[in-house]
Write a protein that holds these residues in place. Structure first.
Motif, PDB file in Angstrom:
ATOM      1  N   GLY A   7       0.831  -1.421  -0.038  1.00 30.48           N
ATOM      2  CA  GLY A   7      -0.064   0.143   0.124  1.00 30.48           C
ATOM      3  C   GLY A   7       0.874   1.190  -0.199  1.00 30.48           C
ATOM      4  N   ARG A   8       2.171   1.065   0.395  1.00 24.37           N
ATOM      5  CA  ARG A   8       2.990   2.153   0.321  1.00 24.37           C
ATOM      6  C   ARG A   8       4.255   1.727  -0.714  1.00 24.37           C
ATOM      7  N   GLN A   9       4.924   2.790  -1.418  1.00 24.32           N
ATOM      8  CA  GLN A   9       6.210   2.437  -2.114  1.00 24.32           C
ATOM      9  C   GLN A   9       7.207   2.347  -1.175  1.00 24.32           C
ATOM     10  N   VAL A  10       8.325   1.502  -1.625  1.00 23.73           N
ATOM     11  CA  VAL A  10       9.562   1.499  -0.733  1.00 23.73           C
ATOM     12  C   VAL A  10      10.586   1.308  -1.522  1.00 23.73           C
ATOM     13  N   VAL A  11      11.337   2.330  -0.803  1.00 25.85           N
ATOM     14  CA  VAL A  11      13.114   2.346  -1.356  1.00 25.85           C
ATOM     15  C   VAL A  11      13.690   1.636  -0.504  1.00 25.85           C
ATOM     16  N   ILE A  12      14.422   0.647  -1.010  1.00 19.88           N
ATOM     17  CA  ILE A  12      15.374   0.039  -0.172  1.00 19.88           C
ATOM     18  C   ILE A  12      16.689   0.169  -0.894  1.00 19.88           C
ATOM     19  N   TYR A  13      17.726   0.825  -0.134  1.00 17.74           N
ATOM     20  CA  TYR A  13      19.106   1.262  -0.521  1.00 17.74           C
ATOM     21  C   TYR A  13      20.318   0.345   0.288  1.00 17.74           C
ATOM     22  N   PHE A  14      20.853  -0.087  -0.424  1.00 12.83           N
ATOM     23  CA  PHE A  14      22.037  -1.064   0.164  1.00 12.83           C
ATOM     24  C   PHE A  14      23.321  -0.144   0.113  1.00 12.83           C
ATOM     25  N   TYR A  15      23.877  -0.243   1.227  1.00 16.49           N
ATOM     26  CA  TYR A  15      25.240   0.620   1.339  1.00 16.49           C
ATOM     27  C   TYR A  15      26.324  -0.254   1.835  1.00 16.49           C
ATOM     28  N   PRO A  16      27.667  -0.241   1.588  1.00 13.58           N
ATOM     29  CA  PRO A  16      28.716  -1.141   1.777  1.00 13.58           C
ATOM     30  C   PRO A  16      28.911  -1.276   3.482  1.00 13.58           C
ATOM     31  N   LYS A  17      28.922   0.029   4.250  1.00 10.03           N
ATOM     32  CA  LYS A  17      29.156  -0.091   5.677  1.00 10.03           C
ATOM     33  C   LYS A  17      29.019   1.399   6.332  1.00 10.03           C
ATOM     34  N   ALA A  18      28.233   1.028   7.417  1.00 17.04           N
ATOM     35  CA  ALA A  18      27.750   2.461   8.098  1.00 17.04           C
ATOM     36  C   ALA A  18      28.978   3.472   8.703  1.00 17.04           C
ATOM     37  N   GLU A  75      25.142   9.444   1.161  1.00 17.60           N
ATOM     38  CA  GLU A  75      24.164   8.990   0.611  1.00 17.60           C
ATOM     39  C   GLU A  75      22.704   8.965   1.660  1.00 17.60           C
ATOM     40  N   GLY A  76      23.080   8.672   2.883  1.00 15.69           N
ATOM     41  CA  GLY A  76      21.971   8.643   3.758  1.00 15.69           C
ATOM     42  C   GLY A  76      21.725   9.905   4.122  1.00 15.69           C
ATOM     43  N   GLY A  77      22.479  10.835   4.181  1.00 17.45           N
ATOM     44  CA  GLY A  77      22.124  12.310   4.344  1.00 17.45           C
ATOM     45  C   GLY A  77      21.118  12.741   3.316  1.00 17.45           C
ATOM     46  N   ASP A  78      21.319  12.296   2.056  1.00 15.60           N
ATOM     47  CA  ASP A  78      20.645  12.857   1.052  1.00 15.60           C
ATOM     48  C   ASP A  78      19.460  12.336   0.983  1.00 15.60           C
ATOM     49  N   PHE A  79      19.119  10.840   1.410  1.00 15.80           N
ATOM     50  CA  PHE A  79      17.727  10.361   1.518  1.00 15.80           C
ATOM     51  C   PHE A  79      17.129  11.033   2.783  1.00 15.80           C
ATOM     52  N   ARG A  80      17.751  11.243   3.996  1.00 12.22           N
ATOM     53  CA  ARG A  80      17.340  11.832   5.101  1.00 12.22           C
ATOM     54  C   ARG A  80      16.763  13.447   4.787  1.00 12.22           C
ATOM     55  N   ASP A  81      17.328  14.133   3.924  1.00 12.51           N
ATOM     56  CA  ASP A  81      17.119  15.619   3.661  1.00 12.51           C
ATOM     57  C   ASP A  81      15.969  15.530   2.510  1.00 12.51           C
ATOM     58  N   ARG A  82      15.611  14.287   1.951  1.00 10.00           N
ATOM     59  CA  ARG A  82      14.568  14.389   0.887  1.00 10.00           C
ATOM     60  C   ARG A  82      13.386  13.759   1.468  1.00 10.00           C
ATOM     61  N   LYS A  83      13.392  13.175   2.925  1.00 10.72           N
ATOM     62  CA  LYS A  83      12.450  12.311   3.389  1.00 10.72           C
ATOM     63  C   LYS A  83      10.989  13.043   3.500  1.00 10.72           C
ATOM     64  N   PRO A  84      10.995  14.240   3.503  1.00 10.99           N
ATOM     65  CA  PRO A  84       9.577  15.006   3.377  1.00 10.99           C
ATOM     66  C   PRO A  84       8.702  14.559   2.039  1.00 10.99           C
ATOM     67  N   ASP A  85       9.869  14.714   1.087  1.00 11.79           N
ATOM     68  CA  ASP A  85       9.236  14.564  -0.261  1.00 11.79           C
ATOM     69  C   ASP A  85       8.983  12.924  -0.593  1.00 11.79           C
ATOM     70  N   PHE A  86       9.838  12.106  -0.312  1.00 11.04           N
ATOM     71  CA  PHE A  86       9.373  10.607  -0.192  1.00 11.04           C
ATOM     72  C   PHE A  86       8.273  10.501   0.254  1.00 11.04           C
ATOM     73  N   LYS A 127      26.375   5.512  -8.057  1.00 12.55           N
ATOM     74  CA  LYS A 127      27.480   6.771  -7.539  1.00 12.55           C
ATOM     75  C   LYS A 127      26.467   7.635  -6.604  1.00 12.55           C
ATOM     76  N   VAL A 128      27.024   8.110  -5.486  1.00 19.77           N
ATOM     77  CA  VAL A 128      26.374   8.823  -4.670  1.00 19.77           C
ATOM     78  C   VAL A 128      25.584  10.129  -5.042  1.00 19.77           C
ATOM     79  N   PRO A 129      26.443  11.190  -5.742  1.00 16.97           N
ATOM     80  CA  PRO A 129      26.048  12.322  -6.253  1.00 16.97           C
ATOM     81  C   PRO A 129      24.865  12.207  -6.820  1.00 16.97           C
ATOM     82  N   GLY A 130      23.889  13.004  -6.472  1.00 16.44           N
ATOM     83  CA  GLY A 130      22.620  13.202  -7.456  1.00 16.44           C
ATOM     84  C   GLY A 130      21.756  11.914  -7.299  1.00 16.44           C
ATOM     85  N   HIS A 131      22.023  10.880  -6.545  1.00 16.08           N
ATOM     86  CA  HIS A 131      21.102   9.499  -6.692  1.00 16.08           C
ATOM     87  C   HIS A 131      20.062   9.775  -5.779  1.00 16.08           C
ATOM     88  N   ALA A 132      19.956  10.211  -4.727  1.00 13.56           N
ATOM     89  CA  ALA A 132      18.729  10.331  -3.921  1.00 13.56           C
ATOM     90  C   ALA A 132      17.625  11.194  -4.686  1.00 13.56           C
TER      91      ALA A 132
END
Length: 162
Positions: A29-40, A48-59, A139-144
């Motif tokens: 019932g909701r769309q899901v973005v699953i992103y895999f990253y090598p290491k915390a 990359e995580g920050g880019d997704f964080r900053d766009r969360k209201p839009d997601f 590649k991280v830049p622009g990906h989110a």
């Protein structure tokens, strides 16, 4: 076996931050973005995580849940999430169950040595639980932003799914 575009994504359940267990079936019932990253807590993964964080209201506005996945343990994921102020859950996939569904464990080279690790990859699942789009070797830049635009397009029903 890896999931293909247009096909239902198998239901997986995984341990996530915040003492949560995440099951894909519960997110229908909701769309899901699953992103895999090598290491915390490494530079590229932090960006990359920050880019997704900053766009969360839009997601959120596009009815899309964000989940980050790596093979780090829950404590490392909790620390990473807290330190970076991530506003979405991170999944600890130490046994590589989720990684296996999406076939993201690849042979990689680091300082001339080969090892198996996570290939930075992102997957967009539609509200019915089918794989709508995938990005591999990210590649991280622009990906989110690119993922966000695909989620918005999918929500409007105009993303061409396989």
């Amino acid at each position: 076996m890896s999931v293909s575009i247009g096909q239902p994504v198998p239901d997986v359940t995984a341990t996530a931050t915040g003492d949560n267990t995440v099951s894909l079936s519960e997110l229908k019932g909701r769309q899901v973005v699953i992103y895999f990253y090598p290491k915390a807590s490494t530079p590229g993964c932090t960006t990359e995580g920050g880019d997704f964080r900053d766009r969360k209201p839009d997601f959120d506005a596009a009815n899309t849940v964000i989940l980050g996945v790596s093979r780090d343990g829950v404590r490392a994921q909790e620390n990473f999430k807290t330190k970076q102020g991530f506003n979405f859950e991170l999944i600890s996939d130490k046994d590589e169950t989720v990684c296996g569904v999406f076939d993201v464990i690849k042979l990689k080279k680091l300082y001339g040595k080969e090892h198996l690790g996570i290939e930075r990859s992102t997957f967009l699942i539609d509200a019915e639980g089918r794989l709508a789009k995938e990005w591999r070797g990210v590649k991280v830049p622009g990906h989110a932003q690119e993922v966000l635009e695909a989620a918005q397009t999918l929500q409007k029903g105009s993303l061409d799914v396989g």
